[in-house]
Design an enzyme around this catalytic site. Structure first.
Site, PDB file in Angstrom:
ATOM      1  N   VAL A   1      36.733  23.876   3.039  1.00 14.64           N
ATOM      2  CA  VAL A   1      37.294  23.401   4.297  1.00 14.64           C
ATOM      3  C   VAL A   1      38.216  24.450   4.918  1.00 14.64           C
ATOM      4  CG1 VAL A   1      38.791  21.672   5.313  1.00 14.64           C
ATOM      5  CG2 VAL A   1      37.101  21.024   3.617  1.00 14.64           C
ATOM      6  N   ALA A   2      39.046  25.051   4.056  1.00 15.00           N
ATOM      7  CA  ALA A   2      40.011  26.028   4.571  1.00 15.00           C
ATOM      8  C   ALA A   2      39.313  27.227   5.177  1.00 15.00           C
ATOM      9  CB  ALA A   2      40.942  26.474   3.459  1.00 15.00           C
TER      10      ALA A   2
ATOM     11  N   GLU B   1      37.836  25.911  11.714  1.00  9.48           N
ATOM     12  CA  GLU B   1      37.724  24.733  12.584  1.00  9.48           C
ATOM     13  C   GLU B   1      38.434  24.902  13.906  1.00  9.48           C
ATOM     14  OE1 GLU B   1      39.863  25.007  10.029  1.00  9.48           O
ATOM     15  OE2 GLU B   1      39.554  23.331   8.688  1.00  9.48           O
TER      16      GLU B   1
ATOM     17  N   ASP C   1      29.283  40.260  51.514  1.00  9.16           N
ATOM     18  CA  ASP C   1      29.172  40.159  52.965  1.00  9.16           C
ATOM     19  C   ASP C   1      30.285  40.992  53.574  1.00  9.16           C
ATOM     20  OD1 ASP C   1      27.136  38.373  53.134  1.00  9.16           O
ATOM     21  OD2 ASP C   1      28.431  36.614  53.117  1.00  9.16           O
TER      22      ASP C   1
ATOM     23  N   ASN D   1      45.926  27.182   6.937  1.00  7.78           N
ATOM     24  CA  ASN D   1      44.997  27.072   8.059  1.00  7.78           C
ATOM     25  C   ASN D   1      45.581  26.373   9.262  1.00  7.78           C
ATOM     26  OD1 ASN D   1      42.926  28.414   6.960  1.00  7.78           O
ATOM     27  ND2 ASN D   1      41.416  26.849   7.458  1.00  7.78           N
TER      28      ASN D   1
ATOM     29  N   ASP E   1      47.678  29.660  10.814  1.00  2.00           N
ATOM     30  CA  ASP E   1      46.618  30.127  11.718  1.00  2.00           C
ATOM     31  C   ASP E   1      46.582  29.324  13.004  1.00  2.00           C
ATOM     32  OD1 ASP E   1      45.899  31.901   9.867  1.00  2.00           O
ATOM     33  OD2 ASP E   1      43.941  31.042   9.401  1.00  2.00           O
TER      34      ASP E   1
HETATM   35  P1  ATP Z   1      28.121  39.366  57.528  1.00  2.24           P
HETATM   36  O1  ATP Z   1      26.703  39.237  57.114  1.00  2.24           O
HETATM   37  O2  ATP Z   1      28.723  40.685  57.332  1.00  2.24           O
HETATM   38  O3  ATP Z   1      29.001  38.265  57.039  1.00  2.24           O
HETATM   39  P2  ATP Z   1      27.808  37.919  59.835  1.00  2.24           P
HETATM   40  O4  ATP Z   1      27.570  36.827  58.879  1.00  2.24           O
HETATM   41  O5  ATP Z   1      28.815  37.701  60.888  1.00  2.24           O
HETATM   42  O6  ATP Z   1      28.082  39.245  59.102  1.00  2.24           O
HETATM   43  P3  ATP Z   1      25.703  37.129  61.285  1.00  2.24           P
HETATM   44  O7  ATP Z   1      26.546  35.961  61.513  1.00  2.24           O
HETATM   45  O8  ATP Z   1      24.384  36.991  60.640  1.00  2.24           O
HETATM   46  O9  ATP Z   1      26.476  38.219  60.491  1.00  2.24           O
HETATM   47  O10 ATP Z   1      25.577  37.844  62.661  1.00  2.24           O
HETATM   48  C1  ATP Z   1      24.616  38.826  62.835  1.00  2.24           C
HETATM   49  C2  ATP Z   1      24.632  39.296  64.255  1.00  2.24           C
HETATM   50  O11 ATP Z   1      24.371  38.197  65.115  1.00  2.24           O
HETATM   51  C3  ATP Z   1      25.957  39.844  64.716  1.00  2.24           C
HETATM   52  O12 ATP Z   1      26.044  41.224  64.494  1.00  2.24           O
HETATM   53  C4  ATP Z   1      25.989  39.541  66.175  1.00  2.24           C
HETATM   54  O13 ATP Z   1      25.342  40.577  66.908  1.00  2.24           O
HETATM   55  C5  ATP Z   1      25.157  38.288  66.272  1.00  2.24           C
HETATM   56  N1  ATP Z   1      25.983  37.094  66.361  1.00  2.24           N
HETATM   57  C6  ATP Z   1      26.919  36.686  65.521  1.00  2.24           C
HETATM   58  N2  ATP Z   1      27.465  35.529  65.904  1.00  2.24           N
HETATM   59  C7  ATP Z   1      26.859  35.186  67.039  1.00  2.24           C
HETATM   60  C8  ATP Z   1      26.951  34.079  67.922  1.00  2.24           C
HETATM   61  N3  ATP Z   1      27.781  33.084  67.741  1.00  2.24           N
HETATM   62  N4  ATP Z   1      26.129  34.055  68.994  1.00  2.24           N
HETATM   63  C9  ATP Z   1      25.271  35.046  69.195  1.00  2.24           C
HETATM   64  N5  ATP Z   1      25.123  36.093  68.416  1.00  2.24           N
HETATM   65  C10 ATP Z   1      25.904  36.177  67.340  1.00  2.24           C
END
Ligand code: ATP
Length: 879
Positions: free
Chosen positions: A285-286, A290, A332, A705, A709
């Protein structure tokens, strides 16, 4: 008639709610009190009594209890009346069970607190105001607002829909998303999957948006009716926990075999059979670690708690370990590496007319902003201090803010141009369109990425716009192109093919999104730790590269490619280049999965961030999926292993450091516990083999133990990160837990404990010269051996704290460990000094010389460890 067969008006009357302003707060509170919260009945937690019973059925506990019974039987049979041993064994069983239950309870509490932090929220309209509330507070009649990516929090009858598609596989098993339409009305009975004007709890919106009136909450929802069948979302064991469980079993078997051998030896040496039997099973056991599993759980729970404090919420426990092995972070850009606080800087309207918005506004720039504002879904409100607040997509907020800062309001504009239809924005299309009515005319406005819209412009100075687009990009500006079309009659076809073509180019809006101040440092820290940072963005390659360069992600242009270039590559081509590429621009979420897989084929462990619905597959495919806590959709959160509550890249790097610390601490616990346990087996076995009898009694072994421990061991999980933990390369994902010398260290430590305990036993038992007053005897030998084993075990906790010399580690950096060690030392010394406890633990008074001997022998393992560290230390390896 059921809800889906009723018109919107009938539903409103039935629920006494209005589909524009929703319920009042008072009415909602009243309904909540009447009908209860919107949640499923919770599974009953295991009661304490059940937990105790469960711990008593543990293999080691049973063996111990058998030992206690034998001890009582011996006491009665031999009539010596010594019941202490039996009572002590039972007491130790109880203490051990309580300690384990309490510690495990603490760990569980820490983990379930996380579930609370991870609560679902819902968007509703109450008192005419849109607001985010805890989904549990939803009531029947609430007006739900459902955005793309939302997890549906209750059953509702839809009152408004726009391109809405919903994935209902959790309910219907159908993985293909279904179209939803508020205007749909059924006259016949339909299965759930065909009720197009209804939306159900637990499903997810994967396209478009809508609104609906809640018709059922909690157990009354369709999902509630089958809640019992739902998958149990309990925490699964981590790979390391599974492996260590197996290790524990293997050591147990070894211990059982050793104790069988001890019993046999005792029998052959004509020792007292019952006493031998007791020693044999208590050795078994020791020697079983555990407390190891409890310590591992505690260490993981502590790591999880620390991560939560640093804004990373662990959804799946194994992620804690995987984080420590991460070698690539695909992040992102917008909001994660940058602040997501966009500000319009420049507007281009024609020729070489570029307005620097921060310096001076021009009428032409205002026209561009006005059209762009029409095509935005920003919510504008006044807070209590009378300040204007904007909510919605940051790109759009920047536009609307710039528009409103110049003495106009979106509200007035919206009244002038009434919106009648829309094609929502999504990251794949990278554009959006709205249709408006002004007087007798109709106008459709489209805005989006310039390069995506390029082919859709028919009128305007597109060539010049291309030049400006590039120039803006190089200045790290995000560019939104704006265009429109005028119709004499109301457009009937609300589709991309029909609306988003033949556009008149209106202008370009360039906006800046500054990097987060901590990003650059975090990227450098990651690089030092052997982790590569890769930027994945929907933005333009020029804009993305400019920011990546500023952040230190990108060294030369060749390291950046666009989504189109990526799509043109075969998997083989990508595999050969993936190690060099650092920026992927204009990618769609689908491309992310290719990037993850290509990295994984190189053997990398990949952490990937994501927020949208389409990011879910990539989050799933990555080794550590990180969802955004603020901007992330419920779908992304559901697919992720961890949630970044501050959406911040630096948080991932901190979480990796914490993951490495957890792994390191688990190795420390293994070193600590196994060294002691293995030495117990060796000491008893060798002493028996050479015919010295057992150096320890059963109770003494159990004491070591549990006290020597157990107490310090529990505090090992709280060890802070060792200095330089992020100066080393990632832990190889296939590395065994005993790698990098741990096995040898445990072996050498176990041997050194064995040597000092045996030596102490020998001197105490056979050498009269140690003291004039206390002659050598078996009891003196046992007392010395016991004290040496207990003290050296307790002190060993300081050895395992660091790979570096014991003198480099501050005692104050883990106060609870220091306190536990002191407590264990005090308890051990007290029981050896007090006559009552001496009796209980079969100890005898020993001379000063013996105490000195104990002291000297107990610190020998520290010297052995210092030498080991010198040999194995990271510095030594580098040399
Ligand atoms: P990341 O991928 O770095 O997070 P993000 O998510 O902002 O960037 P998206 O949201 O996919 O990227 O946007 C891609 C492209 O779409 C942008 O570069 C812009 O040109 C266009 N975009 C973003 N938001 C809008 C919107 N509300 N209306 C129209 N076009 C947009």
């Amino acid at each position: 008639m059921t809800d889906y067969q009723k018109s919107i008006q009938e539903i409103q009357e039935q629920l006494s709610s209005i589909s524009e302003s929703g319920l009042t707060q008072e009415e909602a509170a009243k309904r909540l009190a009447e009908n209860g919260p919107n949640r499923f009945n919770e599974e009953k937690k295991e009661s304490l009594a059940k937990k105790i019973l469960y711990s008593l059925t543990d293999f080691t506990t049973i063996v111990l209890l058998v030992a206690a019974v034998i001890s009582f039987y011996t006491a009665i049979a031999t009539d010596h009346g010594d019941y202490f041993e039996g009572i002590l064994i039972v007491a130790i069983v109880i203490i051990n069970s309580i300690l384990s239950i309490v510690q495990e309870g603490n760990a569980e509490k820490a983990l379930s607190a996380l579930q609370d932090m991870n609560k679902q929220t819902a968007l509703v309209v109450r008192d005419g105001q849109q607001q985010e509330i805890d989904a549990e507070k939803l009531v029947i009649g609430d007006l739900l607002v459902l955005e793309n990516g939302a997890m549906v929090p209750a059953d509702a009858r839809l009152t408004q829909t726009s391109q809405m598609r919903v994935e209902e596989s959790a309910l219907t098993g159908e993985s293909e998303p279904v179209e939803k339409d508020a205007a749909f009305l059924a006259t016949v009975d339909l299965p759930l999957g065909d009720q197009a004007n209804m939306i159900f709890k637990g499903t997810t919106v994967v396209n478009g948006r809508g609104r609906g009136l809640v018709v059922a909450t909690g157990m009354a929802t369709q999902m509630g009716k089958i809640a019992g069948l739902l998958e149990n979302n309990g925490q699964q064991a981590t790979p390391l926990q599974k492996r260590l469980n197996q290790l524990g079993k293997r050591v147990s078997i070894l211990a059982l075999a050793a104790s069988g051998l001890v019993f046999l030896l005792g029998y052959l040496q004509n020792e007292d059979l019952l006493e031998m039997f007791l020693t044999a099973i208590s050795l078994a056991v020791a020697a079983v670690p555990e407390t190891l599993m409890v310590i591992v759980t505690l260490t993981l729970a502590h790591g999880v708690q620390k991560m939560a404090k640093k804004h990373a919420i662990i959804r799946r426990l194994p992620a804690v370990e995987t984080l420590g092995t991460a070698s690539v972070i695909c992040s992102d850009k917008t909001g994660t590496l940058t602040q997501n606080k966009m500000r319009v800087r420049r507007v281009w309207s024609r020729g070489d007319l570029v307005t620097d918005v921060e310096e001076q506004m021009t009428e032409e720039a205002m026209e561009v902003l006005k059209i762009a504002t029409l095509c935005s879904d920003v919510l504008v409100s006044q807070n209590e201090d009378g300040e204007t607040e904007y909510a919605g997509n940051p790109t759009e907020i920047a536009i609307v803010r710039a528009f409103e800062e110049n003495f106009h309001t979106k509200k007035e504009l919206a009244e002038e141009y009434v919106r009648i239809a829309e094609l929502p924005f999504d990251s794949q299309r990278k554009m959006m369109t709205t249709v408006h009515k002004k007087g007798k005319k109709y106008i459709s406005v489209t805005k989006g990425a310039f390069d995506v819209l390029l082919s859709r412009f028919r009128y305007g100075d597109v060539d010049q716009a291309a030049v400006v687009n590039d120039r803006f990009g190089k200045k790290a500006l995000r560019v939104i192109a704006v265009g429109y079309r005028v119709f004499d009659e109301e457009p009937t076809e609300i589709t991309s093919e029909f609306l988003e073509k033949d556009l008149q180019l209106m202008g370009l809006v360039g906006m800046i999104d500054p990097p987060r101040p901590e990003s650059k440092g975090a990227i450098a820290k990651a690089r030092k730790a052997g982790i590569k940072t890769v930027m994945i963005t929907g933005d333009h390659v020029v804009t993305a590269s400019a920011i990546a360069k500023e952040l230190g992600i990108l060294k030369n242009k060749k390291q950046a490619i666009s989504g189109a270039q990526l799509q043109a590559m075969t998997d083989e081509q990508l595999d050969s280049q993936v190690r060099d590429l650092r920026v992927y621009a204009r990618v769609t979420p689908e491309d992310k999965i290719r990037i993850v897989k290509a990295w994984q084929r190189t053997g990398a462990v990949v952490a990937m961030t994501g927020d949208g619905v389409n990011d879910a597959p990539a989050l799933n495919a990555s080794n550590v999926g990180c969802a955004m806590g603020i901007t992330g959709t419920d779908v992304a959160k559901g697919a992720a292993d961890i949630i970044l509550t501050d959406d911040n890249f630096a948080t991932i790097v901190d979480a990796v450091a914490q993951g490495r610390t957890v792994y390191q601490n688990i190795r420390k616990a293994i070193n600590f516990l196994l060294s002691c346990n293995v030495s117990e087996i060796f000491t008893v076995l060798i002493a028996m083999l050479v015919g010295w009898g057992s150096p320890f009694t059963a109770v003494q072994l159990l004491f070591v133990n549990v006290v020597a421990d157990g107490l310090p061991g529990f505090a090992l999980g709280r060890e802070p990160a060792e200095k330089g933990i992020m100066d080393q390369p990632p832990i190889p994902s296939n590395e065994g837990v005993f790698a990098r010398g741990l096995r040898q260290k445990i072996g050498i430590n176990a041997l050194s404990f064995t040597a000092v305990a045996l030596f102490g036993y020998y001197l105490g038992r056979f050498v009269d010269g140690v003291s004039h007053w206390v002659p050598a005897s078996e009891s003196v030998g046992q007392t010395v051996a016991f004290l040496v084993l207990a003290y050296s075990s307790i002190l060993h906790v300081f050895n395992v704290r660091s790979e570096r010399s014991i003198f480099h580690v501050k005692l104050s950096s883990n106060k609870s460990l220091f306190e536990m060690a002191v407590l264990a030392l005090l308890i051990t010394t007290t029981i050896a000094l007090l006559p009552v406890t001496q009796n209980l633990f079969s100890l005898v008074p020993i001379s000063i010389n013996h105490w000195l001997l104990v002291g000297l022998l107990s610190i020998v393992p520290i010297f052995v460890n210092e030498m080991l560290k010198f040999h194995f230390s990271p510095e030594a390896e580098e040399e």
